[in-house]
Design an enzyme around this catalytic site. Structure first.
Site, PDB file in Angstrom:
ATOM      1  N   ASN A   1       2.989   7.890   3.871  1.00  0.00           N
ATOM      2  CA  ASN A   1       2.063   6.793   3.604  1.00  0.00           C
ATOM      3  C   ASN A   1       2.795   5.538   3.137  1.00  0.00           C
ATOM      4  O   ASN A   1       4.013   5.542   2.947  1.00  0.00           O
ATOM      5  CB  ASN A   1       1.032   7.209   2.542  1.00  0.00           C
ATOM      6  CG  ASN A   1      -0.264   7.691   3.166  1.00  0.00           C
ATOM      7  OD1 ASN A   1      -0.781   7.076   4.109  1.00  0.00           O
ATOM      8  ND2 ASN A   1      -0.792   8.800   2.673  1.00  0.00           N
TER       9      ASN A   1
ATOM     10  N   ASP B   1      -1.713   5.803  -1.157  1.00  0.00           N
ATOM     11  CA  ASP B   1      -2.012   6.074   0.248  1.00  0.00           C
ATOM     12  C   ASP B   1      -1.451   4.924   1.079  1.00  0.00           C
ATOM     13  O   ASP B   1      -0.320   4.522   0.863  1.00  0.00           O
ATOM     14  CB  ASP B   1      -3.525   6.274   0.428  1.00  0.00           C
ATOM     15  CG  ASP B   1      -3.850   7.165   1.614  1.00  0.00           C
ATOM     16  OD1 ASP B   1      -3.558   6.761   2.752  1.00  0.00           O
ATOM     17  OD2 ASP B   1      -4.408   8.256   1.412  1.00  0.00           O
TER      18      ASP B   1
ATOM     19  N   GLU C   1      -8.377   5.480   8.777  1.00  0.00           N
ATOM     20  CA  GLU C   1      -6.973   5.138   8.510  1.00  0.00           C
ATOM     21  C   GLU C   1      -6.527   3.995   9.426  1.00  0.00           C
ATOM     22  O   GLU C   1      -7.218   3.607  10.351  1.00  0.00           O
ATOM     23  CB  GLU C   1      -6.063   6.356   8.749  1.00  0.00           C
ATOM     24  CG  GLU C   1      -5.661   7.100   7.483  1.00  0.00           C
ATOM     25  CD  GLU C   1      -4.677   6.308   6.609  1.00  0.00           C
ATOM     26  OE1 GLU C   1      -4.363   5.148   6.940  1.00  0.00           O
ATOM     27  OE2 GLU C   1      -4.245   6.855   5.588  1.00  0.00           O
TER      28      GLU C   1
END
Length: 286
Positions: free
Chosen positions: A142, A193, A14
């Protein structure tokens, strides 16, 4: 065509950040408590005692790092870290997730339950010493990113399959009015996302489970998608010397063993050259 930028598989990759002064990509493996990077083709890693997930750049040698307990000033060379402000430090259920610096030198950061508990998370903004909650009862925070003209911010609760657009005050960057649905991916069954906005205002969204990053115009029209050889694409970042390379983190979390054997690039950090033109990430002022 995309290729492998870094072959170390992340359980939950991430938060990719292209540092515009260092010309260097940083990213996280949240579940392994690691900050990762490459410099001069050498793999780098910094270990932490808790989950870390997102960063902004403060200067050439300093990052602002979001962890499950706060925002920290982190010195890359000495590994020294100093707490700037706690975030849900008394709540063991949650951790930080997606975050990004805004054009005013602030930093937006989302939290979520460690097991994606419904509504356990929030989205905050840190600016001029103040941490202020912006959105409550978020399940998976997100897609935090900002238009190049400073007109709006975007964010998503992945669970809703919607991306929201929020107008911002031109002087302070604080949201105005109510956020509105910018993109509804429910009918497509796509999971928004992490996201980033390019220099012309198109938003590039990693779509978890779909092996791709998809670009949409400022009007919300689908523009194109870039395929990455990893099922769970998690967050994109424009980088490279001319900001035309699209990097993308990915995750192995939740994938079956045979899938990982068949496609070992799941969880790796990937890149696609010459797909768009990014905007430089903003400096965090702390």
């Amino acid at each position: 065509m995309s290729h492998v930028y870094d072959d170390r598989p992340c359980e939950l990759g991430e938060g990719p950040l292209w540092h515009p002064e260092r010309k260097q990509l940083f990213w996280f493996d949240i579940l392994s408590n690691r900050l990762m990077s490459r410099k001069d083709d050498q793999a780098r890693v910094w270990e932490f005692e808790e989950h870390v997930s997102a960063a902004g750049w403060v200067d050439n040698d300093t990052l602002l790092i979001a962890s499950e307990t706060g925002l920290w000033r982190f010195e890359l060379g000495s590994h020294a870290k100093d707490l700037i402000v706690p975030i849900e430090a008394d709540n063991p259920v949650t951790r930080s997730n997606d975050g990004r610096a805004d054009p005013w030198g602030g930093f937006w950061i989302g939290t979520m339950g460690k097991n994606a508990e419904t509504g356990a998370g929030s989205i905050y903004r840190y600016w001029k010493g103040e941490l202020r909650p912006l959105v409550r009862e978020v399940t998976i925070s997100n897609a935090i990113c900002f238009a190049p003209d400073r007109a709006c911010a975007y964010y998503s609760d992945t669970l809703t399959k919607q991306v929201m657009r929020w107008e911002l005050d031109a002087e302070t960057g604080w949201p105005m009015g109510e956020a509105a649905v910018f993109l509804d991916l429910q009918s497509d069954g796509l999971n928004p996302d992490g996201a980033v906005v390019d220099s012309t205002g198109n938003i590039w969204i990693a779509q978890w489970g779909a092996s791709r990053v998809a670009a949409y115009t400022p009007a919300g029209q689908f523009l194109k998608s870039v395929h990455f050889n990893a099922k769970h694409t998690s967050c994109p970042s424009f980088g490279g010397n001319d900001l035309t390379t699209l990097f993308c983190t990915s995750a192995r979390q939740g994938l079956e063993a045979d899938t990982l054997i068949k496609t070992p690039t799941n969880g790796m950090t990937l890149a696609a050259a010459n797909v768009g033109e990014g905007q430089a990430e903003h400096r965090v002022i702390i």
